[in-house]
Write a protein that holds these residues in place. Structure first.
Motif, PDB file in Angstrom:
ATOM      1  N   SER A   1     -24.000 -31.230 -41.942  1.00 63.54           N
ATOM      2  CA  SER A   1     -23.455 -30.020 -41.136  1.00 63.54           C
ATOM      3  C   SER A   1     -22.701 -29.196 -42.171  1.00 63.54           C
ATOM      4  O   SER A   1     -22.876 -27.933 -42.140  1.00 63.54           O
ATOM      5  CB  SER A   1     -22.448 -30.394 -40.084  1.00 63.54           C
TER       6      SER A   1
ATOM      7  N   GLY B   1     -29.779 -32.600 -38.537  1.00 59.99           N
ATOM      8  CA  GLY B   1     -29.357 -32.015 -39.591  1.00 59.99           C
ATOM      9  C   GLY B   1     -30.548 -30.731 -39.982  1.00 59.99           C
ATOM     10  O   GLY B   1     -30.650 -30.260 -41.099  1.00 59.99           O
TER      11      GLY B   1
ATOM     12  N   VAL C   1     -24.354 -26.732 -34.911  1.00 58.90           N
ATOM     13  CA  VAL C   1     -24.275 -26.714 -36.394  1.00 58.90           C
ATOM     14  C   VAL C   1     -24.568 -25.271 -36.670  1.00 58.90           C
ATOM     15  O   VAL C   1     -23.744 -24.582 -37.272  1.00 58.90           O
ATOM     16  CB  VAL C   1     -24.922 -27.707 -37.073  1.00 58.90           C
TER      17      VAL C   1
ATOM     18  N   THR D   1     -27.133 -31.178 -31.646  1.00 55.54           N
ATOM     19  CA  THR D   1     -26.247 -31.118 -32.723  1.00 55.54           C
ATOM     20  C   THR D   1     -26.731 -30.292 -33.611  1.00 55.54           C
ATOM     21  O   THR D   1     -25.907 -29.218 -34.063  1.00 55.54           O
ATOM     22  CB  THR D   1     -26.602 -32.524 -33.448  1.00 55.54           C
ATOM     23  N   TRP D   2     -27.976 -29.987 -33.699  1.00 54.71           N
ATOM     24  CA  TRP D   2     -28.436 -28.895 -34.841  1.00 54.71           C
ATOM     25  C   TRP D   2     -28.242 -27.326 -34.374  1.00 54.71           C
ATOM     26  O   TRP D   2     -27.896 -26.600 -34.967  1.00 54.71           O
ATOM     27  CB  TRP D   2     -29.923 -29.249 -34.982  1.00 54.71           C
TER      28      TRP D   2
ATOM     29  N   HIS E   1     -18.912 -34.238 -32.945  1.00 57.06           N
ATOM     30  CA  HIS E   1     -19.926 -35.151 -32.941  1.00 57.06           C
ATOM     31  C   HIS E   1     -19.432 -36.568 -32.804  1.00 57.06           C
ATOM     32  O   HIS E   1     -18.560 -37.116 -33.697  1.00 57.06           O
ATOM     33  CB  HIS E   1     -20.678 -34.980 -34.357  1.00 57.06           C
TER      34      HIS E   1
ATOM     35  N   TYR F   1     -24.813 -27.406 -44.658  1.00 55.27           N
ATOM     36  CA  TYR F   1     -25.367 -26.054 -43.875  1.00 55.27           C
ATOM     37  C   TYR F   1     -24.515 -25.074 -43.926  1.00 55.27           C
ATOM     38  O   TYR F   1     -24.631 -23.976 -44.213  1.00 55.27           O
ATOM     39  CB  TYR F   1     -26.097 -26.449 -42.588  1.00 55.27           C
ATOM     40  N   TRP F   2     -23.235 -25.364 -43.672  1.00 55.37           N
ATOM     41  CA  TRP F   2     -21.954 -24.457 -43.294  1.00 55.37           C
ATOM     42  C   TRP F   2     -21.731 -23.663 -44.920  1.00 55.37           C
ATOM     43  O   TRP F   2     -21.662 -22.670 -44.982  1.00 55.37           O
ATOM     44  CB  TRP F   2     -20.898 -24.748 -42.706  1.00 55.37           C
TER      45      TRP F   2
END
Length: 421
Positions: A182, A61, A152, A148-149, A265, A185-186
């Motif tokens: 996620s 994240g 994202v 992952t980050w 994910h 953040y979006w």
């Protein structure tokens, strides 16, 4: 005490042998030593690196840097322990012996099994080959949370899938944590409305303890997440960016449904290591067959277990280990002294559900979903998302893990009591 690897073919004996140098193995060694500094303890652990796995979600994240989640194993295994840097191939409980991959054996008076669990990547067709490219990632994979980050941050529109396999798994909230962080953040970057976020859960409910579901459901609605229950990821085609889910329909029939994605994910199904699940030590589900309260094996009274390998009904979290280690330590010493076992574990587990960057729903519960809050409500109401819980998770828990829990300092971890018999 010798803190070095042993030579192949050697025959050794120790009072207490601990299989596993993760959170459970190190913590219980420290807790035993705290109570009796003369106990001869050995740890069997093949890894060269010790990982703070609860931090991987935070790396995924964009909250933690990857390097804060790992330390050399040689610096974490206590100096008072003998370290066998090898893998276990078999336990021979009838003759109190552990067999290692190099062909050597270790005898014990008491055995503690804390080898963790096995991530069965092969349980989802095509997943392992797909990981790390075409938007396919998993915070459960060592070193992959950074990818992952990266995904994202790159995703501006399209479909993002998050999967959760059948229970039991380590940190049951982690598949959701990745999804919430996620989505947060979006949302903060004004692209959530262009992203179709889906949560595919093999289970039938959002979270296994009903008290925490309303708070989580509010975030599902806030982020516009489409939830699909009894939907199990069974195959991944990374090249074509398609995931196949086995879905239980309303008529209790199952059918496979293919879903296209831009990011996936994935969380693999999980099981005990083969030397446990294929042995006389396992229960019907293949997990270590332990008494719920004493954490002593149900058939071998000089074998104990803790951590993710356990067949007990608690959540598999580092917080569970924090409560289990003192119980096992006390009961091991009682066993060595031929005294009744009086320490009891009530199934405590904690899952800090990171629902946004800055707030957490701190779920704390024991056997049968009974709430076991550690803090007064004015500090943290576990059924609500709070900044206090985020501060604990992001700022305090890594330090507490490395310098308190692994050192045998039993912060808020006193065992419950049972009647000796």
């Amino acid at each position: 005490m010798n803190h070095s690897t042993t030579q192949a073919g050697s025959e050794k004996q120790h009072t207490v042998v601990i299989v596993g140098g993760g959170a459970a193995g190190i913590s219980v060694a420290a807790s035993i030593h705290k109570r009796d500094r003369d106990t001869d303890i050995a740890i069997v652990e093949p890894s060269t690196t010790h990982h703070y796995q609860p931090g991987w979600t935070m790396v995924g994240g964009g909250v933690f840097r990857p390097e804060v989640t790992a330390k050399p194993m040689a610096g974490v295994i206590p100096r008072f322990c003998s370290w066998y840097q090898d893998a276990v191939t078999a336990i021979e409980p009838e003759i109190n012996r552990v067999r290692l991959a190099d062909g050597s054996t270790i005898g014990y008076r008491v055995l503690i099994l804390a080898p963790g669990l096995e991530l069965n990547w092969g349980g989802i067709d095509g997943l392992e080959a797909a990981l790390g490219s075409n938007g396919v990632t998993s915070n459960y994979r060592q070193g992959m949370a950074s990818y992952t980050w990266e995904m994202v941050q790159k995703l501006k529109k399209g479909t993002a899938l998050f999967s959760q396999p059948p229970m039991p798994i380590k940190c049951a909230g982690a598949p959701q944590k990745a999804m919430y962080l996620s989505s947060d953040y979006w949302q903060k970057n004004n692209c959530l409305s262009d992203i179709n976020v889906q949560f595919h859960n093999a289970g039938a409910v959002l979270f296994g303890v009903a008290d925490y579901v309303p708070a989580l459901q509010r975030y599902v609605e806030k982020y516009g997440i489409a939830t699909h229950f009894q939907s199990t990821l069974v195959a991944v085609n990374g090249t074509s960016r398609k995931a196949t889910f086995r879905v239980t329909t309303s008529e209790w029939q199952s059918e496979d449904r293919e879903v296209e994605f831009d990011m996936l994910h994935a969380v693999p199904p999980q099981r005990a290591p083969a030397f446990i699940r294929e042995s006389v030590l396992a229960n019907d589900g293949g997990w270590l067959d332990l008494a719920d309260d004493t954490l002593c094996h149900k058939r071998f009274d000089n074998i104990f277990g803790l951590g993710d390998v356990s067949g007990t009904a608690n959540a598999k979290t580092a917080a569970a280990v924090r409560k289990q280690a003192p119980v096992v330590a006390e009961n091991v010493i009682s066993t060595l002294r031929k005294a009744p076992m009086t320490a009891a574990y009530l199934g405590y587990g904690s899952c800090p559900l990171t629902v946004e960057n800055g707030r957490i729903v701190l779920a704390e519960f024991g056997y049968n979903g009974v709430l076991q809050p550690s803090f007064p409500k004015w500090i943290n109401d576990g059924t609500q998302a709070t900044r206090a819980a985020w501060w604990l998770k992001a700022k305090q828990l890594p330090t507490l893990y490395w310098h308190v829990m692994l050192k045998g300092h039993e912060w808020m971890a006193a065992p419950a009591r049972r009647s000796p018999h």
